[in-house]
Design an enzyme around this catalytic site. Sequence first.
Site, PDB file in Angstrom:
ATOM      1  N   THR A  80       0.811  -1.219   0.000  1.00 36.98           N
ATOM      2  CA  THR A  80       0.000   0.000   0.000  1.00 36.98           C
ATOM      3  C   THR A  80       0.851   1.279   0.000  1.00 36.98           C
ATOM      4  O   THR A  80       0.302   2.378  -0.064  1.00 36.98           O
ATOM      5  CB  THR A  80      -0.929   0.019   1.229  1.00 36.98           C
ATOM      6  OG1 THR A  80      -0.139  -0.177   2.410  1.00 36.98           O
ATOM      7  CG2 THR A  80      -1.971  -1.089   1.135  1.00 36.98           C
ATOM      8  N   GLN A  81       2.173   1.124   0.080  1.00 38.53           N
ATOM      9  CA  GLN A  81       3.048   2.310   0.051  1.00 38.53           C
ATOM     10  C   GLN A  81       4.455   1.884  -0.346  1.00 38.53           C
ATOM     11  O   GLN A  81       4.876   0.759  -0.048  1.00 38.53           O
ATOM     12  CB  GLN A  81       3.079   2.976   1.434  1.00 38.53           C
ATOM     13  CG  GLN A  81       3.793   4.327   1.464  1.00 38.53           C
ATOM     14  CD  GLN A  81       4.062   4.789   2.880  1.00 38.53           C
ATOM     15  OE1 GLN A  81       4.831   4.164   3.612  1.00 38.53           O
ATOM     16  NE2 GLN A  81       3.425   5.891   3.293  1.00 38.53           N
TER      17      GLN A  81
ATOM     18  N   SER B 161       7.011  -0.040   1.670  1.00 39.07           N
ATOM     19  CA  SER B 161       7.207   0.497   3.019  1.00 39.07           C
ATOM     20  C   SER B 161       5.967   0.356   3.897  1.00 39.07           C
ATOM     21  O   SER B 161       6.019   0.667   5.088  1.00 39.07           O
ATOM     22  CB  SER B 161       7.634   1.971   2.948  1.00 39.07           C
ATOM     23  OG  SER B 161       6.742   2.731   2.159  1.00 39.07           O
ATOM     24  N   SER B 162       4.859  -0.092   3.336  1.00 42.57           N
ATOM     25  CA  SER B 162       3.674  -0.401   4.129  1.00 42.57           C
ATOM     26  C   SER B 162       2.822  -1.376   3.336  1.00 42.57           C
ATOM     27  O   SER B 162       2.815  -1.347   2.103  1.00 42.57           O
ATOM     28  CB  SER B 162       2.870   0.861   4.462  1.00 42.57           C
ATOM     29  OG  SER B 162       1.874   0.577   5.428  1.00 42.57           O
ATOM     30  N   SER B 163       2.116  -2.246   4.065  1.00 47.14           N
ATOM     31  CA  SER B 163       1.343  -3.273   3.367  1.00 47.14           C
ATOM     32  C   SER B 163       0.275  -3.838   4.282  1.00 47.14           C
ATOM     33  O   SER B 163       0.260  -3.570   5.492  1.00 47.14           O
ATOM     34  CB  SER B 163       2.266  -4.410   2.898  1.00 47.14           C
ATOM     35  OG  SER B 163       2.804  -5.098   4.024  1.00 47.14           O
TER      36      SER B 163
END
Length: 395
Positions: free
Chosen positions: A86-87, A107-109
């Site tokens: 997501t990022q 870096s985000s998930s």
Amino acid sequence: MTREPDIETAATDLRRQLVRRLEKDGRLRSPEWRAAVAAVPRHMFVPRFYRESDAPGVTTWEPVAPEIVGQKEWLRLVYGDQTWVTQFDGQDIDWTDPKPISNATPSSSSTLPSLVVRMLEDLDVCEGMNVLEIGTGTGYSTALLCHRLGNESVTSIETDENVARGAREALTMSGYTPHLLVGDGRDGDLDGAPYDRLIATCGFRNIPSAWLEQLVPGGVILTTLRGWMRSLGLVKLIVTGDSASGWFSEDDPSFMIARQQDAPQSLGMVPGPDDGTKRKATYGPDVLTGTGSAFMAQLAAPNARFFSMPVDGGPVSTFLLDSVTDSFVVLSPTVSGWQVRQGGPRRLWDAVESAVATWEEYGSPSTGAFGVTVSRDEQAVWLGKPNGPHWPLPS
């Protein structure tokens, strides 16, 4: 013409299917967590995401949203047992004009549900417990905790303000209102302490002392330990006053490392052709990637990273560089095996070879044979028993 079912009806059916799959695989074991997975709408937490393309060449991620792939396919993917990014690189994605992304680091998930529920089951919670989650992410696992324990029993910390904002919105829309904080998860949450359980959904190089101080005696810390080369694995620690100890799990789930502990951009100084001392290597660079041996290499060289490249138009050599101590290793192929050239304050390859040899001497065990002891003064991973062979974790 047949109409597609509305999102909520389709999502409810897909959640039931997900529950059955996770039960069959042995991940969902208790009725309370089964009810949580059946109730929490994962699609609210990943309305848009990226999936890795299977095209050859440079790793590329493709955008996924209802308006791109269609509602049915989007929901099918959301409720699949997959991790969705997501990022990238700490930057928000421009969803007004989504494009494939290459040469970027997630870096985000939203972590795959089987790992999420496996960890929640292992956390061994019961009603009335106070739980601290490190790494809110999309908020999906936070919602599962809220459904199981109630909003007032759950505190979650996210380091990225924009990620935290998105999680708060999704949680509120889904009917969950935990205590949400933005900050460094290593500091924990003194105001909400003491906690009975702490679960971290990002990897750490060591166990922060604040966690020990904020958990009750007998409390549980469930986190992934990892280094700059690879994940070490999931560890479950029982807190006893100012210390904690426990065991690694048999498998090796890997989470993104906490941003505050990420590796420095510079790999370190590449040595000159005449730097260091040479000898015949007992092991070649394959130990850096092999099952089991790579775990040992990470323990032996916690501040190092490696890469391979041709040297002066010759064969490919492998470099292991420690950016903290400026120690280095160069592994070069020879007719009879490998030559190692190493220098700096630490003889890195000596340490790696010693660790791998010890592991082989004990029968090349899985990570489940290793434990961790943490105190104010020392943190170490040990093999077999606390007074067995051990390796310090980086401070």
